[in-house]
Structures are given as C-alpha cells and as structure tokens.
Design a protein around this motif. Sequence first.
Motif, PDB file in Angstrom:
ATOM      1  N   GLY A 214       0.758  -1.168  -0.028  1.00  0.00           N
ATOM      2  CA  GLY A 214       0.110   0.067  -0.095  1.00  0.00           C
ATOM      3  C   GLY A 214       1.072   1.208  -0.054  1.00  0.00           C
ATOM      4  O   GLY A 214       2.105   1.059   0.095  1.00  0.00           O
ATOM      5  N   THR A 215       0.110   2.422  -0.124  1.00  0.00           N
ATOM      6  CA  THR A 215       0.862   3.697   0.153  1.00  0.00           C
ATOM      7  C   THR A 215       1.190   4.110   1.466  1.00  0.00           C
ATOM      8  O   THR A 215       0.728   3.417   2.376  1.00  0.00           O
ATOM      9  N   ARG A 216       2.314   4.773   1.610  1.00  0.00           N
ATOM     10  CA  ARG A 216       2.435   5.333   2.875  1.00  0.00           C
ATOM     11  C   ARG A 216       1.715   6.397   3.267  1.00  0.00           C
ATOM     12  O   ARG A 216       2.206   7.568   3.594  1.00  0.00           O
ATOM     13  N   GLU A 220       2.007   4.889  10.540  1.00  0.00           N
ATOM     14  CA  GLU A 220       1.574   3.550  11.430  1.00  0.00           C
ATOM     15  C   GLU A 220       2.082   2.520  10.694  1.00  0.00           C
ATOM     16  O   GLU A 220       2.422   1.499  11.242  1.00  0.00           O
ATOM     17  N   ARG A 221       2.118   2.426   9.228  1.00  0.00           N
ATOM     18  CA  ARG A 221       2.349   1.296   8.454  1.00  0.00           C
ATOM     19  C   ARG A 221       4.189   1.053   8.698  1.00  0.00           C
ATOM     20  O   ARG A 221       4.517  -0.009   8.067  1.00  0.00           O
ATOM     21  N   ASP A 222       4.912   2.189   8.819  1.00  0.00           N
ATOM     22  CA  ASP A 222       6.289   1.992   9.018  1.00  0.00           C
ATOM     23  C   ASP A 222       6.938   0.905   9.901  1.00  0.00           C
ATOM     24  O   ASP A 222       7.826   0.196   9.403  1.00  0.00           O
ATOM     25  N   GLU A 250       2.008  -2.582  -7.307  1.00  0.00           N
ATOM     26  CA  GLU A 250       0.960  -3.458  -6.434  1.00  0.00           C
ATOM     27  C   GLU A 250       0.408  -4.600  -6.871  1.00  0.00           C
ATOM     28  O   GLU A 250       0.977  -5.095  -7.822  1.00  0.00           O
ATOM     29  N   VAL A 251      -0.034  -5.290  -5.783  1.00  0.00           N
ATOM     30  CA  VAL A 251      -0.566  -6.593  -5.788  1.00  0.00           C
ATOM     31  C   VAL A 251      -1.915  -6.641  -5.788  1.00  0.00           C
ATOM     32  O   VAL A 251      -2.532  -6.125  -5.159  1.00  0.00           O
ATOM     33  N   PRO A 252      -2.731  -7.267  -6.714  1.00  0.00           N
ATOM     34  CA  PRO A 252      -3.982  -7.067  -6.705  1.00  0.00           C
ATOM     35  C   PRO A 252      -4.842  -7.775  -5.213  1.00  0.00           C
ATOM     36  O   PRO A 252      -4.093  -8.553  -4.746  1.00  0.00           O
ATOM     37  N   ALA A 270     -10.254   5.410   6.975  1.00  0.00           N
ATOM     38  CA  ALA A 270     -10.284   4.040   6.849  1.00  0.00           C
ATOM     39  C   ALA A 270      -9.703   3.581   5.593  1.00  0.00           C
ATOM     40  O   ALA A 270     -10.017   4.281   4.501  1.00  0.00           O
ATOM     41  N   SER A 271      -9.157   2.581   5.625  1.00  0.00           N
ATOM     42  CA  SER A 271      -8.708   1.849   4.305  1.00  0.00           C
ATOM     43  C   SER A 271      -9.884   1.025   3.699  1.00  0.00           C
ATOM     44  O   SER A 271     -10.561   0.159   4.477  1.00  0.00           O
ATOM     45  N   PHE A 272     -10.035   1.046   2.338  1.00  0.00           N
ATOM     46  CA  PHE A 272     -11.253   0.013   1.860  1.00  0.00           C
ATOM     47  C   PHE A 272     -10.564  -1.396   1.847  1.00  0.00           C
ATOM     48  O   PHE A 272     -11.381  -2.099   1.444  1.00  0.00           O
ATOM     49  N   ARG A 273      -9.265  -1.597   2.093  1.00  0.00           N
ATOM     50  CA  ARG A 273      -8.849  -3.041   1.993  1.00  0.00           C
ATOM     51  C   ARG A 273      -9.372  -4.082   3.041  1.00  0.00           C
ATOM     52  O   ARG A 273      -9.539  -5.182   2.502  1.00  0.00           O
ATOM     53  N   LEU A 274     -10.013  -3.472   4.134  1.00  0.00           N
ATOM     54  CA  LEU A 274     -10.327  -4.497   5.417  1.00  0.00           C
ATOM     55  C   LEU A 274     -11.454  -5.316   4.690  1.00  0.00           C
ATOM     56  O   LEU A 274     -11.308  -6.660   4.833  1.00  0.00           O
TER      57      LEU A 274
HETATM   58  N1  UDP Z   1      -4.213  -1.827  -2.736  1.00  0.00           N
HETATM   59  C1  UDP Z   1      -4.017  -3.204  -3.498  1.00  0.00           C
HETATM   60  N2  UDP Z   1      -2.705  -3.560  -3.891  1.00  0.00           N
HETATM   61  C2  UDP Z   1      -1.611  -2.758  -3.599  1.00  0.00           C
HETATM   62  C3  UDP Z   1      -1.940  -1.590  -2.997  1.00  0.00           C
HETATM   63  C4  UDP Z   1      -3.018  -1.174  -2.556  1.00  0.00           C
HETATM   64  O1  UDP Z   1      -5.027  -3.829  -3.783  1.00  0.00           O
HETATM   65  O2  UDP Z   1      -0.716  -3.422  -3.804  1.00  0.00           O
HETATM   66  C5  UDP Z   1      -5.446  -1.382  -2.511  1.00  0.00           C
HETATM   67  C6  UDP Z   1      -5.486  -1.322  -1.028  1.00  0.00           C
HETATM   68  O3  UDP Z   1      -6.146  -2.366  -0.487  1.00  0.00           O
HETATM   69  C7  UDP Z   1      -6.835  -0.169  -0.829  1.00  0.00           C
HETATM   70  C8  UDP Z   1      -6.538   0.741  -2.195  1.00  0.00           C
HETATM   71  O4  UDP Z   1      -5.571  -0.191  -3.030  1.00  0.00           O
HETATM   72  O5  UDP Z   1      -8.001  -0.580  -0.989  1.00  0.00           O
HETATM   73  C9  UDP Z   1      -5.623   1.803  -1.935  1.00  0.00           C
HETATM   74  O6  UDP Z   1      -4.454   1.478  -1.071  1.00  0.00           O
HETATM   75  P1  UDP Z   1      -3.455   2.740  -0.335  1.00  0.00           P
HETATM   76  O7  UDP Z   1      -2.555   1.903   0.521  1.00  0.00           O
HETATM   77  O8  UDP Z   1      -3.116   3.421  -1.160  1.00  0.00           O
HETATM   78  O9  UDP Z   1      -4.473   3.402   0.474  1.00  0.00           O
HETATM   79  P2  UDP Z   1      -5.355   3.398   2.119  1.00  0.00           P
HETATM   80  O10 UDP Z   1      -6.707   3.407   1.337  1.00  0.00           O
HETATM   81  O11 UDP Z   1      -5.141   1.870   2.168  1.00  0.00           O
HETATM   82  O12 UDP Z   1      -4.892   4.427   2.753  1.00  0.00           O
END
Ligand code: UDP
Length: 389
Positions: A214-216, A220-222, A250-252, A270-274
């Motif tokens: 993900g992006t920095r 907290e991610r460090d 990036e990894v899907p 909040a991150s959409f990844r959860l």
């Molecule tokens: N993401 C992903 N693969 C990656 C990087 C990011 O699927 O290699 C997804 C991540 O799970 C999130 C979105 O892309 O849903 C944006 O990620 P990022 O870390 O940029 O931002 P976040 O929303 O987590 O702060």
Amino acid sequence: LPLALLLLCAFQVCSASEGKCCANRVAPWNFSLDFVPHILHALDQYRPCSSQPSDPDCECHALTIRRDLGPYAEAGITRSMMAQSRRLGVVYQVIDGRIYRQPEVPHPKRCADVEDMLLGIAGELPNVEFILNVRDWPQVPFLSGFTGPVFSHSVSHQHLDIMCPAWSFSSVSGPPLQRFPHGIGQWGHMRRHMAAAAAQVSWEHKQPIGFFRGTRSSTERDTLVRLSRRSPDLVDAQYTSNVGAETVDEVPFSGHCQYKYLFNFGGITASFRLRHILLCKSLVLHVGDQWQEFFYSSLKPWVHYVPAPSNATVESLEQLLVYLRLHDDLAEEIAERGFQFVWQHLRLQDVQCYWRNLLQEYAKLLKCRVEQEPEFIEVRKQTKALQKF
Ligand code: UDP
C-alpha cells in the motif's frame, strides 16, 4: 450533545451509555504473550448480530445507525443546523421518490457511485435532505461547537459525522490502482472474485507470513515495513507509493489470499482494503482503531480479526506473528469467522439496507420540511457509456 457525554468524550472515557465518541473502541490490551484468554472471552461475549442468518431486517448494523443519530435524538435537526452543514458537502434531496442534488459537486465520480446505490432505493425513502461529504476527511470535529449533520464514509472517535457506506461500494469509479485505473471494482463483483480467490488456496497452502502492500498514507505502517526488512521470512510488507523512496508494484486483492496473515491499517482515513482482505480466508491483523467505516463495529476483535494497537513495536508485531504461527488452528478459525461475517452480512443488499434505514431514521429527526431547490438537478441512472469511467 448532553454535557455529561461531552465530558466523558473529552476525557476519552467509555461509558455504558456508549457515547458516539467512545463507541467502537477496542478495549486497550497489553501485549501479553498469551492471546487465548482474549479469544475465549471474545467468543463467550459474542452473539450473532441477527436473529435470522440472512438478516432480512438488517439488524446487523442497526446499532451503528442508532449510535450515530444519538446526538440528534433529543432536539432533532433544525433548519439552521442544515444551513450550516451545507457548506461542508453535497446537498441531496429526496422528494416523492426522486433524487435531486446541487448541480456543481466536488468528486463527481464519487457522487455518481453513491447515487447509483441511492437510485436503487429511492422509491422506499421518505422526503429527506442530507449533506454528503465526498472528501476523504470527516467534517465535524468533536468539541468544535459545530454539530453537523454531515454524512461521511469514514470517521474517527474525534468526529461526529454520521457514517454512511463509502462510494467505493458501488460500480462507477472506486479508487484507481496501477492495474485497475478505473477503480478497485464494484463490491458485488469483488465479493465473488475474492471468494473464488480464497477457494483456490487452502489454509495449509497459504504462505505463513504477514503481508501488506500500500501507500505510505500513514506512518503507522512503517513499523511493519521495518519488521519486513528485518525478518523477510516472517513478513513481506512494502510500499507501492512513498515519496522519494523505493517502491514495489501493486498486488491485486486476490493476490493477497496467498498469505496467511494480512495487515490492515488506517490510511488517510479508513482503508477500503479491510472488507476485501477479510474475504481471503486469511487472518486479518487490524492495526489501530482510530478510523471506522459503517460496518466496523459489527466485526469483533478476536472473533473476526486480531486487533493490534497502532503503537505496536516491531518486536511486539514479531511476537504476535510467531504466536499465531504456533497457534495455527486458532488463527484459521478466526480467519474463517472473518470471512463468514463479510460474506453473510456485508452483501450489496446489506449496504443498500444500511442506506435505507439510515435515511428513514434520519428523516424522522428533521424539524424542517424539505423544500425543492429550483436549481437542483435530478439524479438519474447513468448510461452504460458513462459507467465505464
Ligand atoms: N491496494 C491493493 N494492492 C496494492 C496496493 C493497494 O489492492 O498493492 C488497494 C488497498 O487495499 C486499498 C487501495 O488499493 O484498498 C488503496 O491503498 P492505499 O494503501 O494506497 O491507501 P489506503 O486506502 O489503504 O490508505
């Protein structure tokens, strides 16, 4: 807000009355080396969120609506409160089952996503006016003297915004990725896609390491990235975007399912990844509890995911992963429950139901009649051509 609640919140005291600012807090826990008591306690306390597994009445997320609207329950929402909120978001009106909004909007694609969802329920909505914040950051800081109401997709304990489902649940845009420039994908499709990816790799075949890409967007991610550099056999955590530093591709989402332990962090909010990574049937380690989305408080720590404090050190994250490796059966059970919760209770119909219940309950609090603004435009279904972008 009642004064007592203001004071409780100012001092971050969580009371039985569950003030808005205090709700959703994971009780602070010491990083002890034995997590079994936490798990047993959480399972003992846990009750299914709905009396019927299919949750036809949307009971699972109902408490969040009640809690978010709580501050307005006594005095209601007046015309002057609405007038103040208007500058903080896009004004929407529902009148006789039709949706209208102000003509000029920030983030038109995000608006289109939300509208896509609302159009599906417009006929079931009362006449109502609400302000939708489509920016990343919530708009109603706690103790600022300003009370809203403003609807936002993500809030922290320091905000009074009313949570609503994020625009990224819908189909029209979603946050872009290198390989998916049109967005991460509509949730109904992504659910099936992720469940299929999960089915392709059994727990035994997942790599027993922590994973994050993900992006920095938050420091907290460090800590995890540092642990990854120190112990690459335990964690693979790397940035895909970090100003002035080396990054990786990036990894899907589906690629995440290869790994046993998937990390979730708040970012800008909040991150959409959860919700996506919970569908991997991998164990989700959710770091920090500052940022919420509407469904977070229905997920329970140790039942559906493993919580970790946002100030966890490199050493404590390392110990946690080693512990989980040694308690593989417990980790697998939590992963399975996390998957089941999102699969059963975060369907598109649950998201739509949340919007419907939220707007129906909110409308009951409005103290002013909704009067159609002559310059507003009617929101209509997007054509197929527009939906691509
Ligand atoms: N993401 C992903 N693969 C990656 C990087 C990011 O699927 O290699 C997804 C991540 O799970 C999130 C979105 O892309 O849903 C944006 O990620 P990022 O870390 O940029 O931002 P976040 O929303 O987590 O702060």
